[in-house]
Design a protein around this motif. Structure first.
Motif, short mmCIF file in Angstrom:
data_model
loop_
_atom_site.label_atom_id
_atom_site.label_comp_id
_atom_site.label_asym_id
_atom_site.label_seq_id
_atom_site.Cartn_x
_atom_site.Cartn_y
_atom_site.Cartn_z
N GLY A 1 0.80 -1.22 0.00
CA GLY A 1 0.00 0.00 0.00
C GLY A 1 0.83 1.26 0.00
N ILE A 2 0.19 2.37 0.27
CA ILE A 2 0.82 3.68 0.10
C ILE A 2 1.88 3.93 1.18
N TYR A 3 1.57 3.57 2.43
CA TYR A 3 2.57 3.74 3.50
C TYR A 3 3.83 2.92 3.22
N THR B 1 4.94 1.96 0.42
CA THR B 1 5.65 2.47 -0.77
C THR B 1 6.43 3.74 -0.41
N LEU B 2 5.84 4.57 0.45
CA LEU B 2 6.50 5.84 0.78
C LEU B 2 7.51 5.69 1.92
N CYS B 3 7.29 4.76 2.82
CA CYS B 3 8.19 4.58 3.97
C CYS B 3 8.51 3.10 4.17
N ALA C 1 6.69 -2.75 -1.57
CA ALA C 1 6.47 -1.37 -1.99
C ALA C 1 6.05 -1.35 -3.45
N GLY C 2 5.09 -0.48 -3.78
CA GLY C 2 4.70 -0.30 -5.18
C GLY C 2 3.45 -1.08 -5.53
N ALA C 3 3.12 -1.08 -6.83
CA ALA C 3 1.89 -1.72 -7.29
C ALA C 3 1.89 -3.20 -6.96
N CYS D 1 3.57 16.39 -4.21
CA CYS D 1 2.69 15.23 -4.41
C CYS D 1 3.47 13.92 -4.57
N ALA D 2 2.89 12.84 -4.07
CA ALA D 2 3.56 11.53 -4.08
C ALA D 2 3.28 10.73 -5.34
N THR D 3 2.44 11.27 -6.22
CA THR D 3 1.96 10.44 -7.31
C THR D 3 3.08 9.81 -8.13
N CYS E 1 -16.25 13.39 -7.18
CA CYS E 1 -14.81 13.51 -7.43
C CYS E 1 -14.14 14.13 -6.21
N PRO E 2 -13.89 13.32 -5.16
CA PRO E 2 -13.29 13.88 -3.95
C PRO E 2 -11.83 14.29 -4.14
N ASN E 3 -11.16 13.71 -5.13
CA ASN E 3 -9.77 14.04 -5.40
C ASN E 3 -9.77 15.21 -6.39
N GLY E 4 -8.82 16.13 -6.26
CA GLY E 4 -8.87 17.36 -7.05
C GLY E 4 -8.86 17.16 -8.57
N ALA F 1 -6.87 22.34 2.28
CA ALA F 1 -6.21 21.03 2.23
C ALA F 1 -4.88 21.20 2.95
N GLU F 2 -4.85 20.77 4.19
CA GLU F 2 -3.64 20.97 4.99
C GLU F 2 -2.53 20.10 4.43
N TYR F 3 -1.38 20.68 4.29
CA TYR F 3 -0.24 20.02 3.64
C TYR F 3 0.31 18.86 4.48
N PHE G 1 4.43 12.49 12.15
CA PHE G 1 4.49 13.95 11.96
C PHE G 1 4.17 14.37 10.52
N HIS G 2 3.86 13.39 9.65
CA HIS G 2 3.38 13.77 8.31
C HIS G 2 1.91 14.15 8.37
N ASN G 3 1.31 14.00 9.53
CA ASN G 3 -0.13 14.20 9.67
C ASN G 3 -0.51 15.64 9.33
C1 B12 Z 1 -8.36 8.73 -3.60
C2 B12 Z 1 -7.46 9.39 -2.60
C3 B12 Z 1 -8.04 9.96 -1.47
C4 B12 Z 1 -9.54 9.83 -1.15
C5 B12 Z 1 -9.87 8.57 -0.33
C6 B12 Z 1 -8.91 7.43 -0.55
C7 B12 Z 1 -9.25 6.07 0.00
N1 B12 Z 1 -8.65 5.03 -0.49
O1 B12 Z 1 -9.99 5.88 0.86
C8 B12 Z 1 -9.78 11.13 -0.34
C9 B12 Z 1 -10.16 12.20 -1.32
C10 B12 Z 1 -10.80 11.07 0.77
C11 B12 Z 1 -8.36 11.42 0.16
C12 B12 Z 1 -8.11 12.27 1.22
C13 B12 Z 1 -6.85 12.65 1.62
N2 B12 Z 1 -5.68 12.32 1.05
CO1 B12 Z 1 -5.57 11.05 -0.40
N3 B12 Z 1 -5.26 10.08 -1.96
C14 B12 Z 1 -6.04 9.43 -2.78
C15 B12 Z 1 -5.26 8.90 -3.99
C16 B12 Z 1 -5.45 9.90 -5.12
C17 B12 Z 1 -5.59 7.53 -4.52
C18 B12 Z 1 -5.48 6.33 -3.55
C19 B12 Z 1 -5.90 5.09 -4.27
O2 B12 Z 1 -6.87 4.46 -3.92
N4 B12 Z 1 -5.20 4.74 -5.36
C20 B12 Z 1 -5.55 3.64 -6.25
C21 B12 Z 1 -5.13 2.26 -5.74
C22 B12 Z 1 -5.34 1.22 -6.83
O3 B12 Z 1 -3.77 2.35 -5.45
P1 B12 Z 1 -3.15 1.92 -4.02
O4 B12 Z 1 -4.10 2.08 -2.92
O5 B12 Z 1 -1.82 2.58 -3.91
O6 B12 Z 1 -2.91 0.36 -4.22
C23 B12 Z 1 -1.89 -0.18 -5.02
C24 B12 Z 1 -0.56 -0.37 -4.28
O7 B12 Z 1 -0.36 0.52 -3.21
C25 B12 Z 1 -0.56 -1.80 -3.88
N5 B12 Z 1 -1.23 -2.25 -2.67
C26 B12 Z 1 -2.23 -1.72 -1.97
N6 B12 Z 1 -2.56 -2.53 -0.95
C27 B12 Z 1 -1.76 -3.61 -1.01
C28 B12 Z 1 -1.64 -4.72 -0.20
C29 B12 Z 1 -0.67 -5.69 -0.51
C30 B12 Z 1 -0.53 -6.88 0.35
C31 B12 Z 1 0.20 -5.51 -1.61
C32 B12 Z 1 1.25 -6.49 -1.93
C33 B12 Z 1 0.08 -4.37 -2.41
C34 B12 Z 1 -0.89 -3.44 -2.11
O8 B12 Z 1 -1.23 -2.43 -4.97
C35 B12 Z 1 -2.33 -1.60 -5.36
C36 B12 Z 1 -2.65 -1.82 -6.78
O9 B12 Z 1 -1.59 -1.45 -7.63
C37 B12 Z 1 -3.80 8.98 -3.42
C38 B12 Z 1 -2.73 9.26 -4.47
C39 B12 Z 1 -2.48 8.07 -5.35
N7 B12 Z 1 -2.33 8.27 -6.61
O10 B12 Z 1 -2.42 6.93 -4.88
C40 B12 Z 1 -3.89 10.14 -2.42
C41 B12 Z 1 -2.99 10.14 -1.17
C42 B12 Z 1 -2.97 8.78 -0.55
N8 B12 Z 1 -3.68 11.08 -0.28
C43 B12 Z 1 -2.88 11.85 0.37
C44 B12 Z 1 -3.31 12.93 1.20
C45 B12 Z 1 -2.26 13.90 1.67
C46 B12 Z 1 -4.67 13.07 1.55
C47 B12 Z 1 -5.24 14.13 2.51
C48 B12 Z 1 -4.46 14.31 3.78
C49 B12 Z 1 -5.37 15.42 1.72
C50 B12 Z 1 -5.69 16.64 2.55
N9 B12 Z 1 -4.69 17.46 2.79
O11 B12 Z 1 -6.78 16.83 2.93
C51 B12 Z 1 -6.67 13.59 2.78
C52 B12 Z 1 -6.74 12.85 4.14
C53 B12 Z 1 -7.99 12.09 4.38
C54 B12 Z 1 -8.39 11.97 5.81
N10 B12 Z 1 -7.68 12.45 6.79
O12 B12 Z 1 -9.43 11.46 6.07
C55 B12 Z 1 -1.42 11.53 0.09
C56 B12 Z 1 -0.75 10.64 1.14
C57 B12 Z 1 -0.10 11.37 2.26
C58 B12 Z 1 0.59 10.49 3.25
N11 B12 Z 1 1.35 11.13 4.09
O13 B12 Z 1 0.49 9.30 3.28
C59 B12 Z 1 -1.57 10.83 -1.31
C60 B12 Z 1 -0.47 9.83 -1.63
C61 B12 Z 1 -1.64 11.96 -2.37
C62 B12 Z 1 -0.47 12.89 -2.42
N12 B12 Z 1 -0.66 14.14 -2.19
O14 B12 Z 1 0.63 12.59 -2.68
N13 B12 Z 1 -7.43 10.78 -0.57
#
Ligand code: B12
Ligand code: SF4
Length: 451
Positions: free
Chosen positions: A149-151, A153-155, A170-172, A230-232, A296-299, A395-397, A423-425
């Motif tokens: 997942g995302i954590y 992959t990033l840490c 880490a990663g997809a 952005c982490a994308t 569209c909750p994401n920008g 959108a707090e950084y 502290f990334h919170n």
């Molecule tokens: C959609 C989204 C949201 C949605 C909800 C997401 C959800 N899942 O519930 C909303 C809009 C609510 C949201 C909110 C926020 N978000 Co957001 N969000 C995203 C976004 C765009 C997509 C996540 C996602 O589902 N991706 C699609 C799936 C398919 O990918 P995935 O989860 O990574 O899964 C893949 C891999 O990780 C892996 N994987 C996943 N699970 C597992 C398990 C195993 C076992 C294995 C092997 C692999 C694996 O395989 C998957 C398939 O390839 C990401 C950026 C991104 N592109 O990922 C940011 C992201 C996660 N968000 C981020 C941020 C900053 C926020 C906010 C704090 C923004 C703000 N300032 O308000 C808020 C916080 C929300 C809260 N406090 O409640 C940051 C993370 C920050 C961090 N420190 O971790 C990201 C990375 C964006 C960025 N700016 O860089 N978010």
């Protein structure tokens, strides 16, 4: 009997969390991939207040919180003691999701799996991951726990050192299915689509959810832009898209099979190069009369809004629109990669109003607490957005390791960001400029709400 895997979506541990169309999309993609390989897949979702169907449960679950008709709402929550690193923060800290006793009962009710796959989201939510893994290890000590997942992959190093998972990937996840099946579970891989071709992947296994009140849709992975905060680009190096018709097929499938009406797009760049995706997608949604509502909750990208796209969005049933403006300060816009200018925002709001949207429907994210960003700049951005008939959302950084802004974030923060992901919170405003005091921040929140 088929070999089985248990999938776990851990709790959120945070000061605040609201379910804005949150579902564990990455984990559900993994679930369907594994199922296609002949595995029995079970899900325990800590964030699902309805997920209480475990047969042998000795604990009575709490009533799930009320949901809004569009598929968002509050999580169940429990006040807990914050981790010691957050001792100096005088704010209530919560576990969001089901009670640990319910989690334990649900895991116990599952037949012994061959492996456990857990996902992770925000880096600073890792304590929920640790607690879930510790319970899983108590119940199934000899079963390998694979964390992705995302954590992770990033840490990744932090996750390896602290979570107790046997494998931290880490990663997809699609790229690891052979490792999981063959090396960890000792099974053979029978189904291996080309994971670079998003149209070849099976739909996420949403039928595993207890309560699919809304479902996320993803038309792409990655983003062509490179905004420095952005982490994308770390999560997905390239920008890849699905065939828009296949996306609408998927929406129609869930509408028909699970009766889902509300869908949320998780894309990073849904509207970019609209001729490739947004235009054919929206036209197809309109033609098929699916009786669906979209969020569209994401920008979204303001610069892509034309009168035609605004009309298509409205006619296709897009009701929640959030856009990334980030700031109205021109120098900062340039420093953030130049994806948007104020003129785009002004044009877009005019076109959207013309298409039928109310001012309140047009919500605009403004970044708050960037390194070096003064309170005055944020205030000015809020005022500007409000004066143009749109709704600002702060959108707090959240500083993210590996991003271009990371070094500036570390230098501007009083917290040891590199050592401690808590502290990334974003709630801590960890990189706030001295002018952005707590008082000032609360005043801005009120200003952004118009009171
Ligand atoms: C959609 C989204 C949201 C949605 C909800 C997401 C959800 N899942 O519930 C909303 C809009 C609510 C949201 C909110 C926020 N978000 Co957001 N969000 C995203 C976004 C765009 C997509 C996540 C996602 O589902 N991706 C699609 C799936 C398919 O990918 P995935 O989860 O990574 O899964 C893949 C891999 O990780 C892996 N994987 C996943 N699970 C597992 C398990 C195993 C076992 C294995 C092997 C692999 C694996 O395989 C998957 C398939 O390839 C990401 C950026 C991104 N592109 O990922 C940011 C992201 C996660 N968000 C981020 C941020 C900053 C926020 C906010 C704090 C923004 C703000 N300032 O308000 C808020 C916080 C929300 C809260 N406090 O409640 C940051 C993370 C920050 C961090 N420190 O971790 C990201 C990375 C964006 C960025 N700016 O860089 N978010
Ligand atoms: S446009 Fe959005 S998703 Fe793309 S790099 Fe910038 S902030 Fe990230």
């Amino acid at each position: 009997m088929k070999p089985s895997v248990l999938l776990v979506n851990p709790w959120i541990y945070d000061f605040a969390a609201y379910d804005y169309w949150m579902k564990p999309l990455g984990l559900m993609y993994m679930a369907s991939y594994l199922r296609e390989n002949g595995l029995e897949v079970r899900l325990v979702d800590c964030l699902d207040g309805y997920a209480t169907q475990a047969a042998s449960m000795a604990v009575t679950p709490r009533r799930p919180p009320r949901r809004k008709p569009g598929g968002h709402g509050k999580f169940l929550r429990q006040r807990i003691v914050a981790p010691p690193a957050l001792d100096m923060i005088a704010r209530p800290y919560h576990r969001y999701g089901i009670d640990p006793e319910i989690f334990t009962a649900m895991v116990r009710s599952v037949e012994k799996p061959r492996a456990i796959l857990a996902t992770s989201m925000m880096t600073y939510w890792y304590p929920g991951v640790i607690d879930a893994i510790s319970i899983l290890k108590e119940i199934f000590p000899e079963i390998p726990v694979i964390l992705g997942g995302i954590y992770t992959t990033l840490c990744p190093e932090h996750a390896r050192a602290h979570t107790g998972a046997d494998y931290v990937l880490a990663g997809a996840g699609e790229g690891y299915v052979d490792l999981i099946l063959e090396k960890i579970m000792g099974l053979s891989l029978s189904y291996r689509p080309d994971s670079k071709n998003l149209d070849a992947l099976p739909y996420p296994a949403w039928d595993l959810l207890s309560h699919p009140d809304q479902l996320p849709v993803l038309t792409s992975r990655g983003c062509p832009c490179r905004c420095p905060y952005c982490a994308t680009k770390i999560l997905n190096r390239t920008f890849r898209r699905r065939d828009p018709r296949r996306v609408v097929d998927e929406i129609a499938h869930w509408r028909k099979t699970l009766g889902v009406k509300n869908f949320s797009f998780y894309d990073d760049a849904l509207l970019v190069r609209p001729e490739e995706m947004a235009i054919p997608l929206l036209k197809d949604i309109i033609i098929r009369h699916l009786d669906t509502v979209f969020h569209c909750p994401n920008g979204l990208h303001l610069s892509e809004i034309t009168p035609y796209i605004a009309t298509l969005l409205f006619r296709a049933g897009f009701r929640t629109l959030r856009f990334g403006l980030e700031t109205t300060d021109r120098d900062r816009q340039r420093a953030l990669g130049g994806k948007v200018e104020n003129v785009h925002f002004e044009q877009a709001t005019a076109y959207l109003r013309e298409a039928g949207y109310e001012a309140d429907d047009i919500a605009v994210y403004l970044l708050c607490g960037l390194p070096g960003q003064s309170a005055g700049e944020i205030r000015e951005s809020i005022r500007y957005v409000r004066s143009h008939d749109a709704r600002p959302i702060l959108a707090e950084y959240s500083p993210i390791p590996g991003t271009a802004l990371w070094d500036a974030a570390r230098q501007s923060s009083p917290y040891p960001l590199a050592e401690e992901p808590l502290f990334h919170n974003n709630s801590l405003l960890p990189c706030a400029h001295p002018t952005l005091t707590t008082l000032e921040y609360h005043a801005m929140k009120r200003l952004s709400r118009g009171n």
